[in-house]
Design an enzyme around this catalytic site. Structure first.
Site, mmCIF file in Angstrom:
data_model
loop_
_atom_site.group_PDB
_atom_site.id
_atom_site.type_symbol
_atom_site.label_atom_id
_atom_site.label_comp_id
_atom_site.label_asym_id
_atom_site.label_seq_id
_atom_site.Cartn_x
_atom_site.Cartn_y
_atom_site.Cartn_z
ATOM 1 N N ASP A 1 4.908 -1.800 5.617
ATOM 2 C CA ASP A 1 3.574 -1.064 5.839
ATOM 3 C C ASP A 1 2.877 -0.662 4.561
ATOM 4 O O ASP A 1 3.736 -0.165 3.817
ATOM 5 C CB ASP A 1 3.874 0.277 6.827
ATOM 6 N N ASP B 1 8.354 -3.804 0.772
ATOM 7 C CA ASP B 1 8.253 -2.767 1.808
ATOM 8 C C ASP B 1 7.221 -3.567 2.699
ATOM 9 O O ASP B 1 6.430 -4.594 2.200
ATOM 10 C CB ASP B 1 7.651 -1.348 1.245
HETATM 11 MG MG LIG Z 1 5.115 1.456 2.921
#
Ligand SMILES: [Mg+2]
Ligand SMILES: [Zn+2]
Length: 178
Positions: free
Chosen positions: A11, A9
């Site tokens: 962020d 992922d």
């Molecule tokens: Mg995230």
């Protein structure tokens, strides 16, 4: 944990999240989390394939300029749809993870999703891929929500990278991984 492909992922795993209600869209808004660059570099040097699978478009260029840090990403996949479009790729849907696996040529069973949010873990489960949490971004909150023993959790990407490489070393020396 002897994985050959790590699907990250963005962020909360690689960079600080934007304040609630806004998004990281410009390279100037992109700030690396502690341990992220070191973790990427460690995995890259060990020959582990690195993909990013993120619901947010943008900042691809900032992500790809990793060479000075001894790291490189093999693929960056993002969902181009709005949240209300009901697409098959926006996490927790499994499409982005499935696409990262397909593009890598590495089996789903040799891949692991690394996230900080419940939807990352759900997307991994629906794609039939292992998952781990990092305690950056929303990670601590997610870990508390899930209770312990749900998925392995690490303080940051560097700690997780060391665990993956230690498991690979154990496997190649014939020891049973934990
Ligand atoms: Mg995230
Ligand atoms: Zn989508």
């Amino acid at each position: 944990m002897g994985f050959r492909h790590v699907i990250l992922d963005r962020d909360g795993v690689l960079n600080y999240e934007a304040p609630e209600g806004s998004y990281v869209r410009e390279p100037s808004q992109f700030r690396w989390l502690p341990g992220a660059l070191a973790g990427l570099a460690l995995l890259h040097r060990a020959g582990v394939r690195l993909s990013v699978a993120t619901n947010q478009a943008g900042v691809g260029r900032g992500l790809m300029s990793l060479a000075p840090h001894g790291a490189a990403l093999d693929a960056v996949l993002y969902c181009p749809h709005a949240p209300d479009e009901q697409c098959a790729c926006r996490k927790p849907a499994p499409g982005l993870i499935q696409a990262a696996v397909a593009r890598s040529g590495i089996a789903a069973s040799d891949s692991i999703v690394v996230g900080d949010d419940r939807r990352d873990l759900e997307a991994a489960e629906r794609a039939g891929v292992a998952a781990a949490l990092v305690r950056t971004g929303k990670g601590r909150r997610t870990e508390a929500l899930l209770g312990n023993a749900a998925v392995p959790a690490y303080d940051d990407l560097h700690e997780l990278a060391r665990a993956i490489l230690a498991a690979r070393a154990d496997a190649s020396s014939g020891r049973e991984p934990e």
